[in-house]
Design an enzyme around this catalytic site. Structure first.
Site, PDB file in Angstrom:
ATOM      1  N   ARG A 126       0.850  -1.188   0.000  1.00 12.00           N
ATOM      2  CA  ARG A 126       0.000   0.000   0.000  1.00 12.00           C
ATOM      3  C   ARG A 126       0.885   1.237   0.000  1.00 12.00           C
ATOM      4  O   ARG A 126       1.849   1.304   0.774  1.00 12.00           O
ATOM      5  CB  ARG A 126      -0.881  -0.030   1.252  1.00 12.00           C
ATOM      6  CG  ARG A 126      -1.927   1.046   1.288  1.00 12.00           C
ATOM      7  CD  ARG A 126      -2.689   1.031   2.609  1.00 12.00           C
ATOM      8  NE  ARG A 126      -2.159   2.036   3.506  1.00 12.00           N
ATOM      9  CZ  ARG A 126      -2.833   2.538   4.543  1.00 12.00           C
ATOM     10  NH1 ARG A 126      -4.045   2.107   4.819  1.00 12.00           N
ATOM     11  NH2 ARG A 126      -2.296   3.449   5.314  1.00 12.00           N
ATOM     12  N   TYR A 141      -3.182  11.450   6.416  1.00 16.35           N
ATOM     13  CA  TYR A 141      -3.439  10.080   6.845  1.00 16.35           C
ATOM     14  C   TYR A 141      -2.412   9.111   6.244  1.00 16.35           C
ATOM     15  O   TYR A 141      -2.079   9.198   5.061  1.00 16.35           O
ATOM     16  CB  TYR A 141      -4.852   9.619   6.416  1.00 16.35           C
ATOM     17  CG  TYR A 141      -4.962   8.133   6.514  1.00 16.35           C
ATOM     18  CD1 TYR A 141      -5.118   7.532   7.757  1.00 16.35           C
ATOM     19  CD2 TYR A 141      -4.761   7.332   5.400  1.00 16.35           C
ATOM     20  CE1 TYR A 141      -5.113   6.160   7.872  1.00 16.35           C
ATOM     21  CE2 TYR A 141      -4.761   5.953   5.508  1.00 16.35           C
ATOM     22  CZ  TYR A 141      -4.935   5.381   6.748  1.00 16.35           C
ATOM     23  OH  TYR A 141      -4.905   4.029   6.866  1.00 16.35           O
ATOM     24  N   ASP A 158      -5.159   3.939   0.079  1.00 14.93           N
ATOM     25  CA  ASP A 158      -6.289   4.194   0.972  1.00 14.93           C
ATOM     26  C   ASP A 158      -6.619   5.681   0.948  1.00 14.93           C
ATOM     27  O   ASP A 158      -5.771   6.520   1.266  1.00 14.93           O
ATOM     28  CB  ASP A 158      -5.890   3.765   2.403  1.00 14.93           C
ATOM     29  CG  ASP A 158      -7.064   3.783   3.368  1.00 14.93           C
ATOM     30  OD1 ASP A 158      -8.145   4.277   2.995  1.00 14.93           O
ATOM     31  OD2 ASP A 158      -6.881   3.296   4.504  1.00 14.93           O
ATOM     32  N   HIS A 195      -9.164   6.941   2.715  1.00 16.79           N
ATOM     33  CA  HIS A 195      -9.673   7.211   4.070  1.00 16.79           C
ATOM     34  C   HIS A 195     -10.902   8.122   4.069  1.00 16.79           C
ATOM     35  O   HIS A 195     -10.969   9.108   4.826  1.00 16.79           O
ATOM     36  CB  HIS A 195      -8.550   7.754   4.967  1.00 16.79           C
ATOM     37  CG  HIS A 195      -8.520   7.087   6.317  1.00 16.79           C
ATOM     38  ND1 HIS A 195      -8.969   7.683   7.465  1.00 16.79           N
ATOM     39  CD2 HIS A 195      -8.127   5.852   6.674  1.00 16.79           C
ATOM     40  CE1 HIS A 195      -8.839   6.848   8.476  1.00 16.79           C
ATOM     41  NE2 HIS A 195      -8.330   5.718   8.023  1.00 16.79           N
ATOM     42  N   GLU A 229      -9.096   2.194  -1.758  1.00 16.94           N
ATOM     43  CA  GLU A 229      -9.855   1.882  -0.538  1.00 16.94           C
ATOM     44  C   GLU A 229     -10.564   3.104   0.044  1.00 16.94           C
ATOM     45  O   GLU A 229     -10.000   4.205   0.049  1.00 16.94           O
ATOM     46  CB  GLU A 229      -8.849   1.329   0.489  1.00 16.94           C
ATOM     47  CG  GLU A 229      -9.400   1.135   1.874  1.00 16.94           C
ATOM     48  CD  GLU A 229      -8.313   0.659   2.834  1.00 16.94           C
ATOM     49  OE1 GLU A 229      -7.291   0.090   2.377  1.00 16.94           O
ATOM     50  OE2 GLU A 229      -8.474   0.858   4.045  1.00 16.94           O
ATOM     51  N   GLU A 242     -13.732  -1.306   6.510  1.00 15.48           N
ATOM     52  CA  GLU A 242     -13.041  -1.509   7.795  1.00 15.48           C
ATOM     53  C   GLU A 242     -13.854  -0.996   8.974  1.00 15.48           C
ATOM     54  O   GLU A 242     -13.666  -1.457  10.089  1.00 15.48           O
ATOM     55  CB  GLU A 242     -11.647  -0.861   7.771  1.00 15.48           C
ATOM     56  CG  GLU A 242     -11.660   0.644   7.677  1.00 15.48           C
ATOM     57  CD  GLU A 242     -10.272   1.252   7.547  1.00 15.48           C
ATOM     58  OE1 GLU A 242      -9.434   0.676   6.850  1.00 15.48           O
ATOM     59  OE2 GLU A 242     -10.040   2.307   8.171  1.00 15.48           O
ATOM     60  N   ARG A 286     -13.881  -5.200   3.325  1.00 13.96           N
ATOM     61  CA  ARG A 286     -12.751  -5.145   4.254  1.00 13.96           C
ATOM     62  C   ARG A 286     -13.131  -5.325   5.725  1.00 13.96           C
ATOM     63  O   ARG A 286     -12.325  -5.064   6.622  1.00 13.96           O
ATOM     64  CB  ARG A 286     -12.001  -3.817   4.073  1.00 13.96           C
ATOM     65  CG  ARG A 286     -11.476  -3.628   2.657  1.00 13.96           C
ATOM     66  CD  ARG A 286     -10.362  -2.619   2.621  1.00 13.96           C
ATOM     67  NE  ARG A 286      -9.268  -3.043   3.442  1.00 13.96           N
ATOM     68  CZ  ARG A 286      -8.924  -2.481   4.595  1.00 13.96           C
ATOM     69  NH1 ARG A 286      -9.592  -1.466   5.083  1.00 13.96           N
ATOM     70  NH2 ARG A 286      -7.903  -2.948   5.273  1.00 13.96           N
ATOM     71  N   GLU A 288      -4.682  -7.378   5.005  1.00 16.66           N
ATOM     72  CA  GLU A 288      -3.773  -6.296   5.428  1.00 16.66           C
ATOM     73  C   GLU A 288      -2.960  -6.776   6.626  1.00 16.66           C
ATOM     74  O   GLU A 288      -3.480  -7.461   7.498  1.00 16.66           O
ATOM     75  CB  GLU A 288      -4.590  -5.057   5.830  1.00 16.66           C
ATOM     76  CG  GLU A 288      -3.746  -3.875   6.269  1.00 16.66           C
ATOM     77  CD  GLU A 288      -4.591  -2.678   6.731  1.00 16.66           C
ATOM     78  OE1 GLU A 288      -5.778  -2.870   7.074  1.00 16.66           O
ATOM     79  OE2 GLU A 288      -4.067  -1.564   6.749  1.00 16.66           O
ATOM     80  N   TRP A 303     -12.053  12.126   8.891  1.00 17.75           N
ATOM     81  CA  TRP A 303     -10.635  11.790   9.085  1.00 17.75           C
ATOM     82  C   TRP A 303     -10.283  10.583   8.267  1.00 17.75           C
ATOM     83  O   TRP A 303     -10.995   9.659   8.078  1.00 17.75           O
ATOM     84  CB  TRP A 303     -10.296  11.517  10.554  1.00 17.75           C
ATOM     85  CG  TRP A 303      -8.869  11.065  10.646  1.00 17.75           C
ATOM     86  CD1 TRP A 303      -7.761  11.816  10.367  1.00 17.75           C
ATOM     87  CD2 TRP A 303      -8.399   9.754  10.971  1.00 17.75           C
ATOM     88  NE1 TRP A 303      -6.635  11.048  10.503  1.00 17.75           N
ATOM     89  CE2 TRP A 303      -6.984   9.792  10.850  1.00 17.75           C
ATOM     90  CE3 TRP A 303      -9.025   8.555  11.321  1.00 17.75           C
ATOM     91  CZ2 TRP A 303      -6.186   8.670  11.094  1.00 17.75           C
ATOM     92  CZ3 TRP A 303      -8.252   7.450  11.558  1.00 17.75           C
ATOM     93  CH2 TRP A 303      -6.835   7.523  11.455  1.00 17.75           C
TER      94      TRP A 303
HETATM   95  C1  GCO Z   1      -6.254   0.847   7.383  1.00 18.31           C
HETATM   96  C2  GCO Z   1      -6.983   1.817   8.226  1.00 18.31           C
HETATM   97  C3  GCO Z   1      -6.326   2.204   9.508  1.00 18.31           C
HETATM   98  C4  GCO Z   1      -7.373   2.889  10.400  1.00 18.31           C
HETATM   99  C5  GCO Z   1      -7.135   2.513  11.821  1.00 18.31           C
HETATM  100  C6  GCO Z   1      -8.160   3.141  12.722  1.00 18.31           C
HETATM  101  O1  GCO Z   1      -6.574   0.776   6.216  1.00 18.31           O
HETATM  102  O2  GCO Z   1      -5.406   0.149   7.915  1.00 18.31           O
HETATM  103  O3  GCO Z   1      -7.516   2.862   7.489  1.00 18.31           O
HETATM  104  O4  GCO Z   1      -5.182   2.950   9.356  1.00 18.31           O
HETATM  105  O5  GCO Z   1      -7.346   4.256  10.242  1.00 18.31           O
HETATM  106  O6  GCO Z   1      -7.144   1.139  11.910  1.00 18.31           O
HETATM  107  O7  GCO Z   1      -8.083   2.607  13.984  1.00 18.31           O
HETATM  108 MG    MG Z   2      -8.153   1.959   5.637  1.00 23.21          MG
END
Ligand code: GCO
Ligand code: MG
Length: 403
Positions: free
Chosen positions: A148, A160, A211, A213, A237, A263, A284, A340, A403
């Site tokens: 990634r 992020y 990602d 986010h 993602e 996630e 995910r 992951e 975020w």
């Molecule tokens: C990922 C996630 C993490 C989350 C975290 C929050 O793809 O691994 O986005 O970075 O932000 O797990 O607790």
């Molecule tokens: Mg993520």
């Protein structure tokens, strides 16, 4: 009958906070389950201690499905990350116990192996494209088949996925939430450049992931997906927030870049439309936040009907207990995609003694009866809970953002 005689919650902070449920049965067998909810850990601990554990005592540890239904339907208040993480912890611990009672590694009880191991991806990140790709090269040298890529955005102080500590990236970094600043315009200019350079430097034989986010609108996500198509990313993602699942229709109309999400999902209802309309390619959700192995298997079975594969969340806030459970799940289902995996610190790996191992880009769950992970309670007690929050994000004009 294998009676549950006691259960307790263990909170420890060997580098970051983890919440673990341990269940003990009348014949002395024990099982553990991860209950960690990053930044909200104590709420799940209380849910378990105050509301779940009293109902577990005396139940038959073998009746996993019935206990799942009892905790889900029986609570009246359904779903939500706190409830589903608590249920997941119980479910995981009971599968651990059942597999130990059978003397088999858990994946055998889930139907046996469908593959050798689980292909994993790790995180390469850096403040500049050069720094990110340097790290990506080192992952490639370690044998990773999938990486990634996250890079700093020119003009933004932090973003992020970009950490100082690299290998052990942990976003819950402060006693009160830190504040990041976000600009979609700046970000959208920077990612295609990262991928263009990445293909030049890393070649085409490695899967590349990214990602977002949850920071784009659907039409912006469509554009980014289109811009990245020439570089053939494995997935993009969390492009947009996913409460409104129909959002993904617009993205799909504009790009063939594979999409991953889930996630922060905690039940099959969070992804039902996404899966049934084939609006995503990878789901995910993972064991700890989506109701345990029992519920995750249900999600994977639905996904399989619609050509959606799995890609379980595996950041550092998923404890080695969750990771181990995810690996047994990964090797046992037909529609596994990728897993992951971020390295835990040495302290975490000492508290949670695990048998899963990394070889040639894959993780292997090991052959120990049960989950193949045990918690060293004495050592865990040496690392007391430390409050830590995830950051918040604001646009450049101060508007609070995702975020
Ligand atoms: C990922 C996630 C993490 C989350 C975290 C929050 O793809 O691994 O986005 O970075 O932000 O797990 O607790
Ligand atoms: Mg993520």
């Amino acid at each position: 009958m294998l009676k549950i005689v006691s259960a307790k919650v263990i909170i420890t902070c060997p580098g970051r906070n983890f919440v673990t449920l341990k269940i003990e049965t009348s014949d002395g067998l024990t099982g553990i389950g991860d209950a960690t909810l990053n930044g909200r850990e104590l709420s799940v601990a209380s849910y378990l201690t105050d509301h779940v554990i009293p109902c577990l005592i005396g139940r038959d540890a073998h009746n996993i499905e019935d206990t799942w239904q009892y905790l889900y339907r029986g609570a009246y208040w359904r779903r939500g990350p706190v409830t589903m993480s608590a249920i997941a912890a119980v479910d995981t611990a009971l599968w651990d116990i059942k597999a130990k009672a059978a003397g088999l590694p858990l994946y055998q009880l889930l139907g046996g192996r469908c593959r050798e191991g689980a292909m994993v991806y790790s995180h390469a990140n850096g403040t500049t494209i050069e720094e990110t790709l340097e790290q990506a090269i080192s992952y490639k040298e370690m044998g990773y088949k999938a990486i990634r890529l996250q890079s700093g955005v020119p003009g933004l102080k932090s973003t992020y996925g970009v950490s100082g500590t690299k290998l052990f990236y942990e976003p819950a970094d402060a006693d009160l939430p830190t504040e990041n600043v976000w600009s979609t315009e700046k970000y959208l200019r920077s990612v295609p450049a990262l991928f263009e350079k990445a293909r030049e430097v890393l070649g085409w034989d490695v899967h590349l992931l990214h990602d977002v986010h949850h920071r784009l609108t659907p039409i912006e996500a469509g554009r980014l997906g289109k811009d990245l198509e020439p570089y053939r990313p494995f997935w993009l993602e969390d492009t947009v927030v996913a409460e409104n699942q129909a959002n993904f229709r617009l993205i799909r109309q504009h790009t063939t870049t594979p999409l991953a999400v889930g996630e922060i999902f905690n039940s099959i209802w969070d992804c039902k439309q996404l899966i049934e309309e084939q609006l995503i390619d990878y789901i995910r959700a993972t064991v700890v936040h989506a109701g345990g192995i029992t519920h995750l298997r249900r999600i994977a079975a639905l996904a399989d009907l619609h050509n959606v594969r799995t890609g379980c969340h595996g950041a550092t806030d998923l404890s080695p207990v969750c990771m181990s459970a995810a690996l047994h799940f990964d090797v046992s289902i037909p529609n596994f995609g990728i897993q992951e995996w971020m390295h835990h610190t040495k302290e975490t790996d000492e508290v949670f003694r695990r048998t899963y191992t990394f070889k040639d880009g894959m993780l292997h769950p090991g052959e120990m009866p049960g989950l193949g992970v045990e918690i060293d309670e004495k050592l865990a007690a040496k690392y007391p809970y430390k409050r830590a929050f995830l950051p918040v994000n604001r646009l450049e004009d101060g508007t609070l953002y995702n975020w």
